[in-house]
Design an enzyme around this catalytic site. Structure first.
Site, PDB file in Angstrom:
ATOM      1  N   LYS A 199     -15.606  10.311  27.009  1.00  0.00           N
ATOM      2  CA  LYS A 199     -15.301   9.118  26.552  1.00  0.00           C
ATOM      3  C   LYS A 199     -16.025   7.775  26.386  1.00  0.00           C
ATOM      4  O   LYS A 199     -17.029   7.874  27.155  1.00  0.00           O
ATOM      5  CB  LYS A 199     -13.725   8.694  26.948  1.00  0.00           C
ATOM      6  CG  LYS A 199     -12.764   9.868  26.594  1.00  0.00           C
ATOM      7  CD  LYS A 199     -12.818  10.361  25.014  1.00  0.00           C
ATOM      8  CE  LYS A 199     -11.518  11.195  24.782  1.00  0.00           C
ATOM      9  NZ  LYS A 199     -11.565  12.500  25.065  1.00  0.00           N
TER      10      LYS A 199
HETATM   11  C1  LIG Z   1      -6.932  12.382  20.931  1.00  0.00           C
HETATM   12  C2  LIG Z   1      -6.828  12.850  22.099  1.00  0.00           C
HETATM   13  N1  LIG Z   1      -5.906  12.565  22.994  1.00  0.00           N
HETATM   14  C3  LIG Z   1      -5.432  12.972  24.251  1.00  0.00           C
HETATM   15  C4  LIG Z   1      -6.672  13.441  24.972  1.00  0.00           C
HETATM   16  C5  LIG Z   1      -6.437  13.841  26.481  1.00  0.00           C
HETATM   17  O1  LIG Z   1      -7.301  12.891  27.380  1.00  0.00           O
HETATM   18  P1  LIG Z   1      -7.573  13.339  28.883  1.00  0.00           P
HETATM   19  O2  LIG Z   1      -8.157  14.135  28.861  1.00  0.00           O
HETATM   20  O3  LIG Z   1      -7.683  12.200  29.446  1.00  0.00           O
HETATM   21  O4  LIG Z   1      -6.125  13.685  29.265  1.00  0.00           O
HETATM   22  C6  LIG Z   1      -8.081  13.583  24.333  1.00  0.00           C
HETATM   23  C7  LIG Z   1      -8.962  14.372  25.061  1.00  0.00           C
HETATM   24  O5  LIG Z   1      -9.912  14.919  24.721  1.00  0.00           O
HETATM   25  C8  LIG Z   1      -8.078  13.167  23.023  1.00  0.00           C
HETATM   26  O6  LIG Z   1      -9.148  13.585  22.400  1.00  0.00           O
END
Ligand SMILES: Cc1ncc(COP(=O)(O)O)c(C=O)c1O
Length: 401
Positions: A199
């Site tokens: 990210k």
């Molecule tokens: C659009 C979206 N939402 C949620 C997530 C989940 O994030 P995390 O890995 O921090 O839980 C991601 C992760 O790739 C994502 O791309």
């Protein structure tokens, strides 16, 4: 994250393999290393003063009243929906063009994710499709700011207001993103960010929830750590007390100081990171604008876009190859690419549980056939960007009809 180069040989003559350009590499500098080492040496590793500092700096950076550090965007979304009162029998409208986490947390609360279709240009939730999916059981809208470009929040907020719905935003891609002059993080009832390693800033794993609502912040703070009325820092730090009370069956979603120690210097660099991502996007726009069968993203306000992803569209009608072959050809040229996303209604679980067919969400289905995410991250130098442009051109020109 760095992948090995792959050996290649044509006939008897060994060909030097193209060096591998990874899809994503975190930008970790001396500041991050020093900060993590200081945390290790401090003797306090779990949630404490660094997590608090990270929260305060994050709240100031987006302009939100509250920021709560958590161990992922997934847990952020779960906490925010729980605090918004989502429970069994409720429906939450979201997009198919997302990662499974967005919809899975709705199910963790016993509610039903309802998928609305997307806009064909931005690939963000289409407010008209959302409006068509609202029923008497709908309790919330969960927009995802796809790739780092804001959804049409004015239209979604108007719908939410009209029908009394909560708005919990998935801003996993959206730091920093603006929507009509407003920072994402200050718009809906709660906004959830991700610091996963790919990210725009990272804590390896981690997330943040912002909200201006005191009631939501209070509930999320409680549920983030076991439903305990005081956290470890308050119990074990000097002047703390051993006693605590459990007032709800909470989760274990706190962000450790060790991760916050990585996040604090990353956040300080986020404007510089964003400037580099935006410059790469501009270079791709210019370098790929007239490539046969390749469409660059059409973005109304490029400066408001976080540029977490740069997604091109392959028009296979203009080429002799389809999107999958296009990806194979880029991979063969040493370029790491990805697809964001395989839409939720294409996955077995969502198909079997909700009987979705590809044609139920035609815009998302059509877009899925075309999308390719190119590498875009601050550590990419101009030569790497030029290599990607050359590789995309090369594949497209070779496959031109
Ligand atoms: C659009 C979206 N939402 C949620 C997530 C989940 O994030 P995390 O890995 O921090 O839980 C991601 C992760 O790739 C994502 O791309």
């Amino acid at each position: 994250m760095t992948m090995p180069t792959r050996p290649e040989s044509r006939g008897a003559v060994a060909v030097e393999p193209a060096p591998w350009l990874p899809f994503s590499v975190p930008d970790i500098g001396e500041e991050e290393i020093a900060s993590v080492v200081r945390c290790l040496e401090s003797g306090w590793l779990t949630t404490g003063p660094r997590a608090l500092e990270f929260e305060q700096e994050f709240a100031a950076a987006v302009g939100a009243r509250h920021a709560l550090a958590v161990n992922s965007c997934t847990s952020a979304l779960h906490l925010a929906l729980e605090a918004a009162g989502i429970g069994p029998g409720d429906e939450v409208i979201t997009t198919p063009m997302t990662f499974t986490a967005t919809a899975a947390v709705i199910e963790h609360l016993g509610a039903r994710p309802v998928l609305a279709d997307i806009d064909p240009v931005t690939l963000n939730l289409d407010p008209a499709s959302v409006a068509a999916k609202i029923t008497s059981s709908t309790r919330a809208i969960l927009p995802v700011h796809y790739a780092g470009q804001a959804c049409d929040m004015d239209a979604l907020l108007a719908l939410a207001h009209e029908h009394g719905l909560a708005v919990v935003e998935d801003a996993a891609h959206a730091l920093p993103t603006r929507s009509n002059g407003r920072m994402v993080g200050t718009i809906g009832d709660a906004t959830c960010f991700s610091f996963y390693v790919t990210k725009t800033i990272t804590t390896a794993e981690g997330g943040m929830i912002t909200t201006d609502r005191d009631d939501l912040a209070e509930r999320m703070r409680l549920m983030r750590l076991h439903g305990m009325d005081r956290d470890a820092w308050k119990r074990y730090a000097k002047g703390g007390s051993w006693s605590y009370d459990i007032v709800a069956p909470g989760f274990k979603y706190n962000l450790p100081d060790l991760a916050a120690a990585l996040g604090i210097p990353q956040l300080k660099k986020s404007d510089a990171f964003h400037a580099r991502r935006a410059a790469i996007a501009r270079a791709y726009d210019a370098g790929l604008q007239d490539v046969p069968g390749v469409r660059t993203p059409q973005v109304a306000a490029p400066a408001d876009h976080a540029w977490h992803l740069y997604v091109i569209r392959i028009e296979s009608g203009e080429l002799t190859i389809d999107r999958n072959r296009f990806i194979d050809e880029l991979t063969a040229r040493g370029i790491g690419v990805s697809v964001h996303f395989i839409p939720l209604h294409h996955h077995s679980y969502y198909k079997e549980r909700y009987r979705y067919r590809a044609e139920d969400l035609p815009v998302a289905t059509a877009a899925f056939e075309q999308i390719v995410s190119l590498p875009i991250y601050p550590k990419m130098d101009d030569a790497a960007v030029a290599r990607v442009i050359d590789a995309v051109r090369d594949v497209a020109v070779e496959a031109r009809r």
